[in-house]
Design a protein around this motif. Structure first.
Motif, short mmCIF file in Angstrom:
data_model
loop_
_atom_site.label_atom_id
_atom_site.label_comp_id
_atom_site.label_asym_id
_atom_site.label_seq_id
_atom_site.Cartn_x
_atom_site.Cartn_y
_atom_site.Cartn_z
N HIS A 178 -10.83 12.05 71.26
CA HIS A 178 -11.47 10.90 71.89
C HIS A 178 -12.24 11.28 73.17
N LEU A 179 -12.16 12.53 73.57
CA LEU A 179 -12.87 12.96 74.79
C LEU A 179 -14.14 13.73 74.43
N PRO A 180 -15.17 13.73 75.32
CA PRO A 180 -16.38 14.50 75.03
C PRO A 180 -16.08 16.00 74.97
N GLU A 181 -16.94 16.75 74.26
CA GLU A 181 -16.67 18.19 74.05
C GLU A 181 -16.57 18.96 75.36
N ASP A 182 -17.22 18.44 76.42
CA ASP A 182 -17.20 19.15 77.70
C ASP A 182 -16.24 18.51 78.71
N LYS B 20 -21.36 19.53 82.99
CA LYS B 20 -20.70 18.48 82.21
C LYS B 20 -21.62 17.25 82.19
N GLY B 21 -21.92 16.76 81.01
CA GLY B 21 -22.80 15.59 80.88
C GLY B 21 -24.27 15.92 81.03
N ARG C 52 -33.52 5.82 79.17
CA ARG C 52 -32.52 4.76 78.96
C ARG C 52 -31.43 5.25 77.99
N ASP C 53 -31.83 5.99 76.97
CA ASP C 53 -30.81 6.53 76.04
C ASP C 53 -29.84 7.45 76.77
N MET C 54 -30.36 8.27 77.68
CA MET C 54 -29.48 9.19 78.40
C MET C 54 -28.63 8.45 79.44
N VAL C 55 -29.16 7.36 80.01
CA VAL C 55 -28.33 6.54 80.90
C VAL C 55 -27.17 5.96 80.09
N ARG C 56 -27.46 5.55 78.86
CA ARG C 56 -26.39 5.02 78.00
C ARG C 56 -25.35 6.12 77.71
N PHE C 57 -25.84 7.28 77.35
CA PHE C 57 -24.94 8.42 77.05
C PHE C 57 -24.03 8.71 78.25
N VAL C 58 -24.61 8.79 79.43
CA VAL C 58 -23.83 9.16 80.62
C VAL C 58 -22.82 8.06 80.97
#
Ligand code: ADP
Ligand code: MG
Length: 330
Positions: free
Chosen positions: A17-21, A154-155, A169-175
């Protein structure tokens, strides 16, 4: 003397459930071993003190004269301050920067405001809590979108450099959704990337400057991202000293020393810059807990190449702390 070594090691596995980094900032067992070894070879009785909930009892049990701190901590934007704050509470001296500096540098928007206030250049930025809150920017594209308080890339992905509103905007969503914190959106600085190692206290000195040179893309598109760091042999080469005019190097050095003092760094730090189109150094971020893995961490690589082998680097960092604290090395 008895030297405690405070650290966080990377867990063997990252839960699904955690990001790869998720654990990117933490040190490897090997790095902790190298520092432990170096301190032992310097004649010290080293006690390992893993950071986390057991830390208070471990410190009280070990009763170190001083703690060499490389712990990144666990939690939010104050996590790097946990170990030094606990040590202050227990009256145990430690190596490296204090809680205020560790918090102010981990939170990149805070660091940028302080640095700018002190007269140094840093790219213009805005922070956003969500993709829905993302709106027009008072500076042009391209931009970079990154977590407000992370490290070790990271991120940060190749796609963190955004050339359009939609990409940003897509990267703001990702972060914001992946790392549960504000996204820092800042003007992308297209020139050379240089990292600077600084050691000491009144006076401080630059121990080395290193240019990170992309092998597969022009600098104007380069992001020292997670993907690049994980494939660094193919993606980048390192130039020590950077291949830049003497006046530019002198200006980077002036900025690095000024920013180190402005942020209240102690004993050692690494500061990242990129050059803008006019060749002016732009402050990107300051790392008061830079990686100390020999042969891999930027600071040990720079130190080695400028005549300071690993053992001497660890010795010098400890000596700066002891001198600052008025403690004799024994
Ligand atoms: N404003 C910027 N302009 C150009 N590149 C940037 C900018 N901010 C970050 N980067 C790139 O992203 C990398 C990681 O960003 P940085 O803020 O140093 O994060 P970390 O704390 O993960 O090292 C930098 O080394 C650089 O290549
Ligand atoms: Mg960095």
């Amino acid at each position: 003397m008895r030297v405690g070594l405070a650290y966080n090691v990377k867990p063997a596995d990252t839960p699904d459930h955690l990001p790869e980094d998720a654990f990117e900032e933490y040190d490897s067992e090997a790095t902790v071993g190298h520092i432990e070894n170096a301190l032992s070879r310097l004649g010290h009785d080293v006690r390992r003190l893993p950071a986390g909930r057991g830390f208070v009892d471990a410190v009280r049990g070990a009763a170190p004269d001083i703690v060499f701190n490389i712990a990144e901590g666990e939690g939010g934007r104050c996590r790097e301050a946990h170990v030094p704050a606990v040590l202050e509470m227990l009256g145990v001296p430690y190596v490296g920067s204090d809680p205020l500096t560790l918090c102010a540098t981990l939170d990149k928007p805070v660091a940028k405001r302080l640095v700018e206030h002190c007269g140094f250049s840093t790219p213009p930025f805005r922070t956003f809590r969500s993709a829905e809150a993302f709106d027009s920017l008072p500076f042009p594209f391209p931009v970079i979108v990154k977590p407000a308080f992370e490290g070790s890339s990271k991120g940060v992905r190749i796609s963190s450099r955004a050339t359009t509103f939609g990409e940003a905007r897509d990267m703001v969503r990702f972060v914001t959704e992946t790392y549960r914190q504000e996204a820092l959106v800042e003007a992308f600085v297209p020139g050379a990337e240089v990292t600077v190692g600084v050691l000491g206290n009144d006076p401080q000195r630059v121990v080395g400057m290193m240019e990170i040179v992309p092998k597969t893309v022009p600098p104007s598109e380069f992001v020292y991202s997670l993907e690049v760091k994980r494939d660094w042999e193919n993606q980048v080469s390192y130039r020590i000293p950077p291949d830049l005019p003497a006046a530019t190097l002198a200006e980077i050095e002036r900025c690095a020393l000024g920013i180190y003092r402005a942020l209240g760094c102690l004993d050692f730090s690494r500061i990242d810059f990129r050059l803008d189109a006019s060749g002016t150094p732009q402050f990107i971020e300051c790392n008061p807990l830079p990686g100390l893995s020999p042969g891999y961490g930027d600071l040990p690589i720079m130190a080695e190449r400028t005549g300071l082998p690993y053992l001497s680097l660890v010795s010098e960092i400890l000596s700066h702390a002891l001198a600052r604290l008025g403690m004799a090395s024994a």
